[in-house]
Design a protein around this motif. Structure first.
Motif, PDB file in Angstrom:
ATOM      1  N   TYR A  20       3.084  10.567   4.855  1.00  0.00           N
ATOM      2  CA  TYR A  20       2.502  11.712   4.147  1.00  0.00           C
ATOM      3  C   TYR A  20       2.264  12.923   5.047  1.00  0.00           C
ATOM      4  O   TYR A  20       1.917  13.995   4.574  1.00  0.00           O
ATOM      5  N   GLN A  61      -2.849   1.245  10.023  1.00  0.00           N
ATOM      6  CA  GLN A  61      -2.763   1.745   8.651  1.00  0.00           C
ATOM      7  C   GLN A  61      -2.773   3.274   8.630  1.00  0.00           C
ATOM      8  O   GLN A  61      -1.965   3.902   7.938  1.00  0.00           O
ATOM      9  N   ARG A  62      -3.682   3.836   9.392  1.00  0.00           N
ATOM     10  CA  ARG A  62      -3.747   5.294   9.436  1.00  0.00           C
ATOM     11  C   ARG A  62      -2.445   5.890   9.997  1.00  0.00           C
ATOM     12  O   ARG A  62      -1.890   6.841   9.458  1.00  0.00           O
ATOM     13  N   HIS A  89       0.413   5.597   7.440  1.00  0.00           N
ATOM     14  CA  HIS A  89       0.172   6.539   6.351  1.00  0.00           C
ATOM     15  C   HIS A  89       0.544   7.959   6.789  1.00  0.00           C
ATOM     16  O   HIS A  89       1.171   8.713   6.035  1.00  0.00           O
ATOM     17  N   ASP A  91       0.811  -1.220   0.000  1.00  0.00           N
ATOM     18  CA  ASP A  91       0.000   0.000   0.000  1.00  0.00           C
ATOM     19  C   ASP A  91       0.843   1.269   0.000  1.00  0.00           C
ATOM     20  O   ASP A  91       0.499   2.243  -0.664  1.00  0.00           O
ATOM     21  N   LEU A  92       1.924   1.252   0.771  1.00  0.00           N
ATOM     22  CA  LEU A  92       2.716   2.482   0.861  1.00  0.00           C
ATOM     23  C   LEU A  92       3.936   2.456  -0.064  1.00  0.00           C
ATOM     24  O   LEU A  92       4.615   3.456  -0.218  1.00  0.00           O
TER      25      LEU A  92
END
Lengths: 370, 370, 370, 370
Positions: B167, B159-160, B163, B75-76
Motif C-alpha cells: 500500500y 506485518q507492518r 503492508h 490479510d493482504l
C-alpha cells in the motif's frame, strides 16, 4: 504457468524529479538505461570570441605569457582579457587585442569571457575560481608550475591545444540533441565538470549561516593546535550519524580525493563519480574507515557541546575559522562546477595524473618473495 | 564594460545521450541541475497480486514461514509462489493461495512475480538473484539468519513492513511525472537499485567470451594457492592502466564495498554512488591505493603473458575458474540491478548496517591522550 | 672431508659492551643464547615500608581513597605518604600512619618511597611520573577513571593486589642470581619497565639543548594550526635518513604505540619490545610507511630551512613549543623507565588492554562472504 | 624529611636468567644500563682460511664468478669450496685452491667454512641457509640478481669488500671483553644476526610435531584457494589470545617485515629489533591491527574445529602443507640466526634497502595543498 502478468510500477525520485538512469521496461522489468556518469564534450554553438589569460605571479613566465597572448590574438583572432596588474606589464608591446577591466566590473566578467587560460600550477586555477565566483567559464591549465593534478596540458603543445578548444577536435558520433544544421559542426573537446562543496558556518543559536564558502578540494574540521582531540558530531539531513573523536574530519570532493584526503588514508575517486567523501583524520577508533556518500547528502559537522576544546575549520586549506562548542558547518554539493578542459579524456587524464603525482601502483622493480 | 556577451555552448555526452545533470543556463553559465543520485520510491501503478516467498534451507524457520504465508494470503489477499521443495512441506496446511511452479517455468517467473520476500540472510538474497537471472523483482529481506548487510527488516514487524510494500507508506511530495488521477494514490516505499557487474571470461585467442557471470559484490582475480604473486595487467577501454603485482585484484560494486573489499582495505561506498571499485589485495607496491571509478568504465584484468603462475577468478566468492597466462576477464556495469526494498531510507539503512556489522566509528569509551 | 676446522671468531658490540644474547658456541657456530626480552619479577630484598598514594583531583574517589589508606596502614602496617592537598582533606580522620611532605622535599621523595598506588586513570600515572622525575618507584594503578591502557588492576580486588606487592605472589622457578639464604623468600610480582624517550629541543645555532623532556608515550612534531605541511628532515646518528612532507612526524615508545600512534596508523608494539617507533602523520607520499627502530638509535627531527612555516612540538600531548626553521628535537631512549606492576603478566595484561580499549580483533558476528 | 631510606629490591627474569639491561642502582633506583640491541662487529680470533662461493643457477654470472674465485685464491690466499655442479664448470681452469664436497659431507660443511659469498639475489641467500641448516657461517651477498633487501654489496667493489671481511675495516673503540694481546688486532666488520622462526606442524591428537621448518621471512596460514575465510585461533603460551576470521594470518621476523608483511599492511621493523610480527591478511574485522610481540612469545595458530574449510601453511613462500580442522603450527624464535655481513652498518644498510626497494618516503615532487 497460467497466471496473470505482474503489476506495473514506477521508480520515482522522492523529490519528484525523473529517474533518468533507472527505467521500467515495457515488460515491467527494472533496468539501468545507461551509466549515470559519462565522458562529456564541450561544443560551441557560436565561435568563442573572448578569452581570459591568467599567469602565476612574478616575471618568471613572462615570455610564455606573451607568446600565448600573441597566438590567441594574431592566429586565433580572439579578444583577450588579462588581470590589471598583468596589463600594466604589457604596455608598449602594442597588443591591441588585449584589454583589462576595472575592479568594479569583476562580478560581470563571467558574462563576457568564453574560456580561461591558466599559465601556472593548481594554485592559479583556485585563484581563477575565486575571481569568478559561482559562474566559472571553462578553464585550460598549462603545466608551468610545480607538479599538479589539474594542470594536464603540456605547454610545448600550447598552439594545438588552444586551437582545439576553439575549433573542437572530437566529432560527436551521433546526437539526438543537437540538430545537424547548426552553424557549427558538431566537434568539441572533452571537459570535466568538477563538483564543488557549498559550506556554511553556523554559530550556535544562529538563524542563518555566519559565512559561506565554496571549496574544490575539501573542508577540514580539526583540533588545530589544541592539545585535545576534536569531538565532532556528524549529521546527515539532521539525523545523527556518528560521533567522532579524532584529530579531525574532512569532507572532500572527488577532485580533492587526491589531495589531503589521500594523506589521511582515503581512496582516490575519479572526478566523474558524483560523490562526497567523509574521511577521518587520525581517528581514535580503529574501525572508523573512510566512507563515500552520494552527492545528495546534506552533512553537518558540529562541535560537540561537551568537547574540551574549540576546533578549527579550513576551506581548501585556507580561510581558517575557529568553531566553538555547538557551532557547526553544513556542507552539500554546490550547483556551480569548476569546468576544466581535458587533454586526452577524463579517464586517461586522471590515471595519468595519479601516476605522475604519486607513482600510483609503480615500483622500480618487483621484489621476489623468495 | 561594453563587450558583446559570451558565446553559447552545449555540454554533450560523447555517446550522444543527453547530459541530464549538467545544464547550460540561459545566461550561458554551467550548472548542475540536481544531484545525479537520489532517494527512490517504488510506486505501484496497479496493486501487486503475486508474491514469492523464499526461506533458508532447513526446518529452522518453518513457523515464521507459515505465519508470513498466512498473512500474505489471508490479510493482504495476495497469491503466493514458493519453491517446489518448500511447497512439499506445506501439503496438508490447506493454504489454497499458495502455489508453486515447474522447473521449466523458472525462466518465465519474472513475468508473474510482483515482489519477493526473503526469510534468511544475505546468502538467500543471492539465491533469489540466481533464480531470476537478469530481471529480478523487488526484494524485501528479513533478518532471520546471521548478521547481514542486506537484511534490513526486523522480523518482529513483518506485518507492518509487508503492508507498506503493497500500500505504500511514503507520500510523494510532488511529481511532474505521474498524473494524479491514476487509480493508485502516489504512495510508495523506498527502494535501492543495486548495481551488479557483468563479467566475461576471455580465453587467449578467443573471439567470444567463454563464460559470463553477474556479481552483486565483487569479482576477484588472485593467485589462489599458487606460491607466486599474480602479475595482472589492468586495461580501461582497451588502454593499459597499470600492471599489478599482488596477491590479487578485486573489482567491487558499492554493495560489495562492505564485503571482501573492506577486508582488503577499501573504502565503504554507499550503494547510491554509481561507481566501480578497483582494490588491490596485498599489493607489493606501497603506493597502489584503492581507486573508485565511474560506472561507465570498461575494465579488463589480464594475466600477464610473463606471469610465473596461472591465477584464479571468483565471482561473489564462488564459481572459481583458473585463468592461464593471456586469459582475461572483462567487467562492466550490468544493466540489471538487484532492487531491494528499504526499511527507513537508503542513507539511514546504510549507516545502520555499517554500524551493526562493523561497529563503524564506535568505541567502548574514548581513551584520553593524556 | 679432511679439512682443518674453521677459524674462531668473536661477536662484539661496537661500543665495547658484551653481547649478552648472541653467543659463539665452542663449535664456532653462532647462536642466540636466549630471547633478549623476557618477563620480569620485582622481588624485595627487604620488606617495603613506605608507600605513596595518589588520587585523581576532586572528591569523587574520596571513599575508595580512605579505604585504601586504612588497609595500607592498619592491615599491611605501612607508612603512607600523600600529596599535601590530599593531606588537608584527611585531617580529623586520625590516620597517624599517613604523612605528607613539603614542596622543597619533592626531589628527595624517590629515596623514601618504596612504591606508588594510583587511584585514577592513565593521566594520574603521568602525574606520578612528573612528580618523581627520573627515579620513579614501581607503580600500581587501579582502574577508577576513564578507560586506560595502564590501569590494569580492578579496584574490587585492591586488598589482594596490594598484599601481593608487599609479599609477592609468584615463586621464582630457579635463580642463579640470588642466594636462597636471603631474609626474604624468592617471591615477587610481575613488573614492566616501560621505556621513556629523552627529548631535547635544539635551537638553530645553539650549543646546548634549550629544554629537555622525558615522554612515556610520544613526541610529536606537527604543523599545528599552520596551513602548510611540515617539511621535516630526519637524522639518525647525524646521518640524513629522509625528508618528510606531512602533517607531522611522531616518535613513540612501545607504551605509546597504542595511544596517538595507533590513530596515525602505526602498529601496536608490546612494551617488552625494545624499540622506537617512527610514524608519519598524514604523509603526502603514499609510500611513507611507519618504521620500527632499535632502541639504540639517536634520532633528530629538524625543521627544514626551506619550510614555509614553523612547526609545533608536543611532549605526551602537552608542553607545546614552537620550532622555527633550522630548530630541531633530538630523541633517544631514556635510561629512566616507568616501572608498572602487572596484574597477571606482561603478555596477558597487554592483550587484555588492547581488547578492552580497542576491541582488538573482535567483531559482533562474522559476516559471511556469500 | 627524616624518614628511613626505601627498601632494596631485585629485578629478576622469571626464568632465572639475569636481567642484563635492567639494573638496580646503589641508590635503589631502577635504570636501563644500555640499549638491549646494538650494532655488532664480527672479529676473527684467527685469520679465516676457507670460504664457500655460491652462484645463481645458469651461466649468466660465470665471468664474475671466476673473477671472484681468482681474487679469493690468488690475492687473499684462501681455500674455496663450491657446489658440485659449479665445480664441474671450472674443470680445466686450473684453480687448484678450489675444491668441492660429496653430498654425504653436506652436514659437516659448517665445521670447515669460515664464511660464504653469494653472487645472486635474495633467493640465493635462502638457498645457502637451506644448504647449511642451523649452523650457518656469516654470509656476504653481492647484488647481481633482481633487486633485493639482503644483497647489500655492490659487485663493482667486490675486492674491497672481500678484503674487509678477512682483515676487518673497523677498529673497536674499546673493549673490556677481548684482551689486546690477541694475535689479531681488534678490527672487524659490521654484521647482522637475523632472527629466524622455528615452526612446528602439529596434527590434531599428535604428541610430537609432524614436521619442523625454520623461516627467515615469515610463516603464513591462509585459506589458499578455499572459498571460505580461515577461522584461526591464536594462542600465546597456551593461552587463547584471539580468534581471527581472515584470508590468513602471518608471523614474520623483522627481516621478513619488508617482504610479504608490508604487502599485508604491516610496519617495517629494523632487523636489530628482537620481535615477532603478528599480521592479519585481509581480516574481516576492521579493528584487527598488526601487532609486534617480544621475541620470547611462543605462538600457536590453530585451525578452529568449526572452520568451514581446511587451510594452507607456507614457509618462506614454499613448502605448502594443508592443515585440517584442529591442526596447528607452533612458532617461536629460533636460536639459529642467519648472520649477514653489512656494507656500511645496520642502520645505514636498512634505510638504504627500504629506499632502494620501496622508494620509502620519497615522492617525485611534492604536491602543494593549495
Amino acid at each position: 504457468v497460467q497466471w496473470p502478468p505482474k503489476s506495473e510500477l514506477y521508480i520515482l525520485r522522492s523529490d519528484g524529479h525523473s529517474c533518468t538512469r533507472e527505467t521500467v521496461q515495457p515488460s515491467g522489468n527494472l533496468q539501468f538505461a545507461c551509466p549515470s556518469s559519462q565522458q562529456q564534450l564541450l561544443v560551441w554553438k557560436t565561435r568563442p570570441r573572448r578569452v581570459m589569460v591568467l599567469k602565476k605571479l612574478g616575471d618568471e613566465l613572462l615570455e610564455e605569457y606573451i607568446d600565448v597572448l600573441r597566438f590567441l590574438g594574431e592566429d586565433l583572432g580572439l579578444s583577450v582579457v588579462v588581470e590589471p596588474h598583468d596589463y600594466a606589464v604589457l604596455s608598449g608591446l602594442c597588443m591591441k587585442w588585449v584589454d583589462t577591466y576595472a575592479e568594479h566590473d569583476l562580478d560581470q566578467l563571467h558574462s563576457f569571457v568564453d574560456f580561461i587560460v591558466c599559465l601556472g600550477g593548481d594554485g592559479l586555477l583556485l585563484h581563477a575560481a575565486s575571481l569568478f565566483g559561482p559562474a566559472l567559464p571553462p578553464i585550460i591549465s598549462f603545466k608551468l608550475g610545480s607538479l599538479g593534478f589539474l594542470t594536464t596540458h603540456n605547454y610545448a603543445d600550447y598552439q594545438r591545444h588552444l586551437h582545439n578548444i576553439v575549433y573542437g577536435c572530437r566529432e560527436l558520433e551521433s546526437c539526438q540533441l543537437v540538430s545537424s544544421d547548426d552553424e557549427m559542426p558538431l566537434r568539441g573537446v572533452h571537459i570535466t565538470l568538477r563538483m564543488r562543496l557549498c559550506c556554511e558556518i553556523w554559530r550556535q543559536g544562529g538563524t542563518a549561516p555566519a559565512e559561506t564558502f565554496e571549496v574544490l578540494n575539501e573542508v577540514v574540521l580539526s583540533r588545530g593546535a589544541n592539545p585535545y582531540l576534536s569531538k565532532i558530531e556528524v549529521y546527515e539531513h539532521d539525523q545523527l550519524i556518528t560521533k567522532v573523536q579524532a584529530d579531525g574530519v574532512m569532507l572532500a570532493t572527488p577532485t580533492g580525493s587526491t589531495a589531503y584526503n589521500v594523506a589521511a588514508g582515503g581512496s582516490m575517486v575519479h572526478p566523474s563519480v558524483p560523490a562526497i567523501l567523509l574521511t577521518p583524520i587520525c581517528p581514535h577508533s580503529l574501525n572508523f574507515r573512510p566512507v563515500i556518500l552520494p552527492d545528495y547528502v546534506e552533512l553537518e559537522l558540529r562541535i560537540s557541546p561537551d568537547a574540551r576544546c574549540p576546533a578549527v575549520v579550513q576551506f581548501d586549506g585556507r580561510d581558517g575559522r575557529e568553531l566553538q562548542q555547538g557551532d557547526s558547518i553544513r556542507v552539500r554539493m554546490s550547483p556551480n562546477p569548476v569546468p576544466t578542459i581535458n587533454n586526452a579524456d577524463q579517464t586517461t587524464d586522471w590515471f595519468g595524473a595519479i601516476q605522475r603525482c604519486f607513482q600510483w601502483s609503480e615500483r622500480v622493480e618487483q621484489l621476489p618473495i623468495d
